[in-house]
Design an enzyme around this catalytic site. Sequence first.
Site, PDB file in Angstrom:
ATOM      1  N   PRO A 234       0.784  -1.236   0.000  1.00 53.01           N
ATOM      2  CA  PRO A 234       0.000   0.000   0.000  1.00 53.01           C
ATOM      3  C   PRO A 234       0.818   1.290   0.000  1.00 53.01           C
ATOM      4  CG  PRO A 234      -0.090  -1.056   2.148  1.00 53.01           C
ATOM      5  CD  PRO A 234       0.691  -1.975   1.263  1.00 53.01           C
ATOM      6  N   ASP A 257       3.290   2.040 -11.793  1.00 52.82           N
ATOM      7  CA  ASP A 257       2.154   2.978 -11.869  1.00 52.82           C
ATOM      8  C   ASP A 257       2.302   4.115 -10.878  1.00 52.82           C
ATOM      9  OD1 ASP A 257       0.236   0.311 -10.708  1.00 52.82           O
ATOM     10  OD2 ASP A 257       0.717   0.546 -12.828  1.00 52.82           O
ATOM     11  N   LYS A 279      -1.552   5.473 -14.944  1.00 53.89           N
ATOM     12  CA  LYS A 279      -2.777   4.899 -14.401  1.00 53.89           C
ATOM     13  C   LYS A 279      -3.223   5.732 -13.234  1.00 53.89           C
ATOM     14  CE  LYS A 279      -3.711   0.159 -15.330  1.00 53.89           C
ATOM     15  NZ  LYS A 279      -4.018  -1.127 -14.782  1.00 53.89           N
ATOM     16  N   GLY A 310       0.934  -1.208  -7.241  1.00 52.66           N
ATOM     17  CA  GLY A 310       0.524  -0.849  -5.887  1.00 52.66           C
ATOM     18  C   GLY A 310      -0.338  -1.977  -5.325  1.00 52.66           C
ATOM     19  N   ASP A 312      -1.847  -5.374  -4.166  1.00 57.92           N
ATOM     20  CA  ASP A 312      -1.687  -6.742  -4.635  1.00 57.92           C
ATOM     21  C   ASP A 312      -2.104  -6.797  -6.104  1.00 57.92           C
ATOM     22  OD1 ASP A 312      -1.582  -9.818  -3.819  1.00 57.92           O
ATOM     23  OD2 ASP A 312      -3.263  -9.499  -5.189  1.00 57.92           O
ATOM     24  N   ILE A 315      -5.737  -7.946  -6.777  1.00 60.37           N
ATOM     25  CA  ILE A 315      -6.901  -7.280  -6.197  1.00 60.37           C
ATOM     26  C   ILE A 315      -7.032  -5.903  -6.833  1.00 60.37           C
ATOM     27  CG2 ILE A 315      -7.935  -6.394  -4.073  1.00 60.37           C
ATOM     28  CD1 ILE A 315      -6.739  -8.744  -2.610  1.00 60.37           C
ATOM     29  N   SER A 340      -2.574  -5.790   0.256  1.00 50.89           N
ATOM     30  CA  SER A 340      -3.543  -4.944  -0.421  1.00 50.89           C
ATOM     31  C   SER A 340      -3.877  -3.729   0.444  1.00 50.89           C
ATOM     32  CB  SER A 340      -4.798  -5.757  -0.703  1.00 50.89           C
ATOM     33  OG  SER A 340      -5.620  -5.031  -1.561  1.00 50.89           O
ATOM     34  N   ALA A 341      -4.362  -2.671  -0.219  1.00 45.91           N
ATOM     35  CA  ALA A 341      -4.678  -1.432   0.505  1.00 45.91           C
ATOM     36  C   ALA A 341      -5.621  -1.690   1.681  1.00 45.91           C
ATOM     37  CB  ALA A 341      -5.292  -0.421  -0.452  1.00 45.91           C
ATOM     38  N   MET A 393     -10.833   3.070  -4.456  1.00 42.18           N
ATOM     39  CA  MET A 393     -11.094   4.131  -5.440  1.00 42.18           C
ATOM     40  C   MET A 393     -12.512   4.675  -5.291  1.00 42.18           C
ATOM     41  SD  MET A 393      -9.285   2.026  -8.545  1.00 42.18           S
ATOM     42  CE  MET A 393      -9.828   0.457  -7.865  1.00 42.18           C
ATOM     43  N   GLY A 422      -2.932   5.899   3.094  1.00 40.65           N
ATOM     44  CA  GLY A 422      -2.790   4.892   4.147  1.00 40.65           C
ATOM     45  C   GLY A 422      -1.399   4.285   4.207  1.00 40.65           C
TER      46      GLY A 422
END
Length: 467
Positions: A234, A257, A279, A310, A312, A315, A340-341, A393, A422
């Site tokens: 993240p 990205d 992106k 960024g 995973d 995901i 993942s975030a 998002m 985060g």
Amino acid sequence: MQGLSENTGWFPVVFRMEGERVLVVGGGNVAASKVQLLVSTGARVEVLSASLCSELERMVDKGAIHHFAQDTSVQDLQPRLSGCRLVYLATNDRDLNQTLATLCKAHNVPVCAVDDPAISTFITPALVTRGKVQVAISTGGAAPVLARRLRTMVERVLPEGLHRLADFMSAMRDELRQRIPDTSERRQLWEHFLDGEGARAALAGDKAEATRNLQELEEGNAARGEVWLVGAGPGNPDLLTLAALRLMQDADVILYDNLVGPEILNYVRRDAERVFVGKKRNRHTLPQEDINHELVRRAQAGQRVLRLKGGDPFIFGRGGEELETLVEAGVPFRIVPGISAANGCAAYAGIPLTHRDCAQACLFITGHARADGVLNLEWETIALKNQTVVIYMGLTMISQLCAQLVKHGLPENWPVAVVEKGTLPEQRVCEGTLATLPDLVAEQQIQSPALVIIGEVVRHRVISPHH
Ligand SMILES: C[C@@]1(CC(=O)O)C2=NC(=C\c3[nH]c(c(CCC(=O)O)c3CC(=O)O)Cc3[nH]c(c(CC(=O)O)c3CCC(=O)O)/C=C3\N/C(=C\2)[C@@H](CCC(=O)O)[C@]3(C)CC(=O)O)/[C@H]1CCC(=O)O
Ligand SMILES: NC(=O)c1ccc[n+]([C@@H]2O[C@H](COP(=O)([O-])OP(=O)(O)OC[C@H]3O[C@@H](n4cnc5c(N)ncnc54)[C@H](O)[C@@H]3O)[C@@H](O)[C@H]2O)c1
């Protein structure tokens, strides 16, 4: 420029010291610790001090250093400076060290005053040595005890036989240079070697086995590219996996990205080529198809391509689409998951994603709207109690999101949090309800990247007293 760290003011280089004259003024323990390091380089060390500690006395007795039994003034030092490579000032007299440092600088001789980095033109790093392999650790004079602690950590992770491995590689270099004139081909061969059995054999001192392995690799050495699809997590580099870090150090080229920031890119091998493929929502720098095509093209040209994403890759990362193209083209690949975030932001915000009392499930949803600006989601399954909903998002559609959830049955006072940037030091958490959050987000000017967490778990948020 992205990936460069801030100005440190110090630059570590490796000097050839064999036979060079070095002066050390002072005869205490600190002088002794520097003298020991210097003697091990083959330098000719001259110590200037009326008294010597026992360790220095021993070295004088062994003939390892020269001793001039005199307390040193400017007049004593000046005639000795010519032809001198380095000077250490290790007396316990701060003013004297300062005066002598000024003299050395006037004569352009590099000087280290051991009690004052501010007046020194060089400083001594903490060192880990395995034969020809040396790791030098400096804090730029800020915290020598920290440098020492880091040295202990490095000591622990460096393999015991490292000097044997370096000697083996050194011995094979000339031959290999002649047989494989192309630098990048040679480097790839060495990296395959270091990844495999050959390096283990060399570490253990088995030269015959190491040589055999190197030959095998060389014979099968048609340049073979691959793609590594790697999740960078993240944002905070602490959350990179060891596998990600290793591949970041090995890649020839990296395609990354927006969500991969300079903090992360700092860990990529310095001389790897960096390609930004953009992106941001609705503003792709390179369309997805072009990215897919670029991955295939570079791998087929023999490059080891790192596709760094960024979070995973599987995901909301479109990793699946990129892999399909690779499979079609027959390009070998590896996948490394990332945090993942949702996981990263929840942990760093102190919000448990599930909790026995209120959430037995957790949904990950993308808040990316269709081209007509409408969020096309299964609202009936999202607007449920006893679950947590995480929206990636979701910031630009936050009003529509909250309104739809209320319309489909969640109460207006249902808890929601937004986590901005985060896991990074600038992280901000904004807490509210389905009714209040859209205005709060606007008031506090929350920006992307941001993650929305919806559900009663937000009320279970915990914050450590030490942060
Ligand atoms: C790495 C190491 C190499 C070596 O010495 O060989 C080294 N210091 C080590 C240890 C250490 N030094 C000190 C303590 C006691 C605790 C404390 O007081 O903090 C301990 C701990 C211990 O001994 O365990 C005290 C101290 N050191 C300096 C000052 C003056 C000042 O900062 O103003 C004072 C305050 C004196 C006072 O106030 O009385 C200055 C310097 N020390 C440096 C290097 C350079 C910066 C390196 C960098 O960070 O980049 C620099 C600038 C100049 C130089 O020496 O070249 C070595 C690790 C050995 C290892 O590897 O185990
Ligand atoms: N850089 C480091 O790693 C580090 C670590 C600890 C302490 N220090 C600092 O280094 C200094 C030295 O520490 P130490 O423990 O070796 O001190 P110390 O008191 O044991 O030794 C000082 C030495 O300097 C000699 N000396 C004094 N005046 C002199 C002169 N005019 N000419 C030549 N020699 C002279 C003394 O005879 C003695 O041998 C301390 O002031 C301390 O602040 C530096």
